[in-house]
Design a protein around this motif. Sequence first.
Motif, PDB file in Angstrom:
ATOM      1  N   ALA A  48     -29.506  53.503 -45.030  1.00  8.62           N
ATOM      2  CA  ALA A  48     -30.398  53.756 -46.160  1.00  8.62           C
ATOM      3  C   ALA A  48     -29.966  52.893 -47.332  1.00  8.62           C
ATOM      4  CB  ALA A  48     -30.369  55.231 -46.545  1.00  8.62           C
ATOM      5  N   TYR A  49     -30.956  52.501 -48.154  1.00 17.37           N
ATOM      6  CA  TYR A  49     -30.717  51.562 -49.253  1.00 17.37           C
ATOM      7  C   TYR A  49     -31.486  51.998 -50.504  1.00 17.37           C
ATOM      8  CZ  TYR A  49     -29.356  48.796 -45.209  1.00 17.37           C
ATOM      9  OH  TYR A  49     -28.756  48.375 -44.049  1.00 17.37           O
ATOM     10  N   LEU A  50     -30.934  51.637 -51.625  1.00 19.48           N
ATOM     11  CA  LEU A  50     -31.544  51.826 -52.933  1.00 19.48           C
ATOM     12  C   LEU A  50     -31.927  50.447 -53.446  1.00 19.48           C
ATOM     13  CD1 LEU A  50     -31.909  53.935 -55.353  1.00 19.48           C
ATOM     14  CD2 LEU A  50     -29.618  53.203 -56.078  1.00 19.48           C
ATOM     15  N   LEU A  66     -37.844  55.777 -58.509  1.00 21.68           N
ATOM     16  CA  LEU A  66     -36.753  55.727 -57.536  1.00 21.68           C
ATOM     17  C   LEU A  66     -37.274  55.071 -56.275  1.00 21.68           C
ATOM     18  CD1 LEU A  66     -33.951  56.601 -56.379  1.00 21.68           C
ATOM     19  CD2 LEU A  66     -35.039  58.778 -55.754  1.00 21.68           C
ATOM     20  N   ASP A  67     -36.643  53.977 -55.855  1.00 22.75           N
ATOM     21  CA  ASP A  67     -37.098  53.208 -54.700  1.00 22.75           C
ATOM     22  C   ASP A  67     -36.041  53.239 -53.609  1.00 22.75           C
ATOM     23  OD1 ASP A  67     -39.573  52.235 -55.864  1.00 22.75           O
ATOM     24  OD2 ASP A  67     -38.323  50.978 -57.140  1.00 22.75           O
ATOM     25  N   LEU A  68     -36.451  53.660 -52.419  1.00 20.47           N
ATOM     26  CA  LEU A  68     -35.538  53.789 -51.291  1.00 20.47           C
ATOM     27  C   LEU A  68     -36.119  53.086 -50.068  1.00 20.47           C
ATOM     28  CD1 LEU A  68     -34.963  57.618 -51.716  1.00 20.47           C
ATOM     29  CD2 LEU A  68     -33.251  55.865 -52.235  1.00 20.47           C
ATOM     30  N   GLY A 100     -41.994  58.887 -60.376  1.00 21.91           N
ATOM     31  CA  GLY A 100     -42.399  58.544 -59.024  1.00 21.91           C
ATOM     32  C   GLY A 100     -41.225  58.186 -58.130  1.00 21.91           C
ATOM     33  N   VAL A 101     -41.388  58.471 -56.839  1.00 20.69           N
ATOM     34  CA  VAL A 101     -40.384  58.155 -55.820  1.00 20.69           C
ATOM     35  C   VAL A 101     -41.106  57.476 -54.663  1.00 20.69           C
ATOM     36  CG1 VAL A 101     -38.677  59.086 -54.201  1.00 20.69           C
ATOM     37  CG2 VAL A 101     -38.969  60.142 -56.471  1.00 20.69           C
ATOM     38  N   GLY A 102     -40.545  56.392 -54.165  1.00 22.22           N
ATOM     39  CA  GLY A 102     -41.117  55.685 -53.029  1.00 22.22           C
ATOM     40  C   GLY A 102     -40.085  55.487 -51.940  1.00 22.22           C
ATOM     41  N   VAL A 103     -40.471  55.736 -50.700  1.00 23.38           N
ATOM     42  CA  VAL A 103     -39.574  55.565 -49.558  1.00 23.38           C
ATOM     43  C   VAL A 103     -40.245  54.640 -48.545  1.00 23.38           C
ATOM     44  CG1 VAL A 103     -38.301  56.681 -47.691  1.00 23.38           C
ATOM     45  CG2 VAL A 103     -38.608  57.881 -49.881  1.00 23.38           C
ATOM     46  N   LEU A 104     -39.641  53.488 -48.289  1.00 22.90           N
ATOM     47  CA  LEU A 104     -40.107  52.567 -47.253  1.00 22.90           C
ATOM     48  C   LEU A 104     -39.410  52.894 -45.943  1.00 22.90           C
ATOM     49  CD1 LEU A 104     -39.964  49.164 -49.191  1.00 22.90           C
ATOM     50  CD2 LEU A 104     -41.941  50.678 -48.877  1.00 22.90           C
ATOM     51  N   CYS A 128     -31.516  44.949 -51.791  1.00 23.98           N
ATOM     52  CA  CYS A 128     -31.221  46.349 -51.493  1.00 23.98           C
ATOM     53  C   CYS A 128     -29.722  46.629 -51.604  1.00 23.98           C
ATOM     54  CB  CYS A 128     -31.703  46.708 -50.089  1.00 23.98           C
ATOM     55  SG  CYS A 128     -33.489  46.850 -49.928  1.00 23.98           S
ATOM     56  N   THR A 129     -29.400  47.814 -52.095  1.00 28.84           N
ATOM     57  CA  THR A 129     -28.017  48.253 -52.258  1.00 28.84           C
ATOM     58  C   THR A 129     -27.716  49.347 -51.234  1.00 28.84           C
ATOM     59  OG1 THR A 129     -27.987  47.747 -54.616  1.00 28.84           O
ATOM     60  CG2 THR A 129     -26.398  49.366 -53.847  1.00 28.84           C
ATOM     61  N   PRO A 130     -26.691  49.191 -50.394  1.00 36.42           N
ATOM     62  CA  PRO A 130     -26.396  50.181 -49.362  1.00 36.42           C
ATOM     63  C   PRO A 130     -26.099  51.562 -49.949  1.00 36.42           C
ATOM     64  CG  PRO A 130     -25.187  48.154 -48.967  1.00 36.42           C
ATOM     65  CD  PRO A 130     -25.772  48.036 -50.332  1.00 36.42           C
ATOM     66  N   LEU A 131     -26.687  52.561 -49.315  1.00 37.42           N
ATOM     67  CA  LEU A 131     -26.508  53.945 -49.752  1.00 37.42           C
ATOM     68  C   LEU A 131     -25.878  54.796 -48.662  1.00 37.42           C
ATOM     69  CD1 LEU A 131     -27.203  55.677 -52.272  1.00 37.42           C
ATOM     70  CD2 LEU A 131     -29.383  56.230 -51.175  1.00 37.42           C
ATOM     71  N   LEU A 132     -26.280  54.571 -47.414  1.00 36.92           N
ATOM     72  CA  LEU A 132     -25.757  55.309 -46.266  1.00 36.92           C
ATOM     73  C   LEU A 132     -25.770  54.396 -45.043  1.00 36.92           C
ATOM     74  CD1 LEU A 132     -27.657  58.741 -46.471  1.00 36.92           C
ATOM     75  CD2 LEU A 132     -25.176  58.468 -46.554  1.00 36.92           C
TER      76      LEU A 132
END
Length: 266
Positions: A48-50, A66-68, A100-104, A128-132
Motif C-alpha cells: 500500500a502507498y500514500l 487523502l490519496d492511497l 475526500g478520500v481516494g483509493v486506487l 508514491c510513498t510506501p505505507l505497507l
Amino acid sequence: MSGRGLRPDGTIAREGALHRVPAAFVPVVDAARARIAEVFGDGRLHSAYLYGSLPRGTAVPGVSDLDLLLALRREPTGADRADADAMQAALDERFAQVDGVGVLLFSARTLLSDLERHDLGFFVACLCTPLLGDDLAGRLPRYRPTSLLARETNGDLGRELAGWRERAAGTDAERRALARLVGRRLVRTGFTLVMPRWGGWVSDLDGCTEAFGHYHPERLAQMRVAAAVGRAPRADPAVLALLLDDLGPWLAAEYTAANGEKAPRP
C-alpha cells in the motif's frame, strides 16, 4: 536531490516521505494504515502507498484529500472495489482534515508490466510513498524527464475530453468533483508537455503551472484557473467550459504534436 526533483545522476527522485506528512494529518495516515491492514490483510494485499500532497508535506487541513494506492496480489474484483469504497467513506467521515478520500486498486502484476512501465510504474516508483508491504519500486527502473515519459503519463488527454463534457451536465456536486479532476489533470498535463525541455519533475500545482507558463505564457492565466479549481473546486459551468472547450482541446493537440499519443490500454 536537485531543485528540479532530480538525483545527482539526472533521474527523477522519489518525491514523498512519511516524515513529511504534516502533523495534522498523521492520525489520518495512521488510521488509513490500520484500516488497510484490517480490510485487505487477508492475503489480498501486496503493498500500500500514500501519494499526493500529504507525503509531499504540502497538505492543507480541510482542503487536501487523502490519496492511497493498493497493489493487490491478483486483479481487483468488484468485491475489492466495494471494500475500498467503504474504507474511503469511513475515513472521509471520520477525519475533518481531509476533503475526500481516494483509493486506487491495481494488481502488482499490472503495476510492473511492460505496458505500464512509464505510467503506473513511474507513478509507484517516483510519486508514491510506501505505507505497507514490500515496495515495488525496487523492481522498477529509474526514470528521466523524457518525451517517452511525457507520452505515457498524459498522452491520452484527447480521449478523455468527450467523457468529461458529458459529465459536466450533472449535479453541482458532480460538477465540483469533475472540476477538481479536470483542473488537476490539465495542470499536470501542461507540465509534462514542457517537462522534457524544463528538465526535471515537480508535482505541486503551482510548480507545474509556473513551469508550463515559462514556455506558454499566452495560456498561463487559463492554467492558473485550472490550478485554482484543482485545489478548491467549484461547480461553475463557465469555468468547466473554459477548461473543457478551450484549454483542454488546445493542450491535447499540442501534446500529441510534441510527444505523440499514449499507447492504448486493453
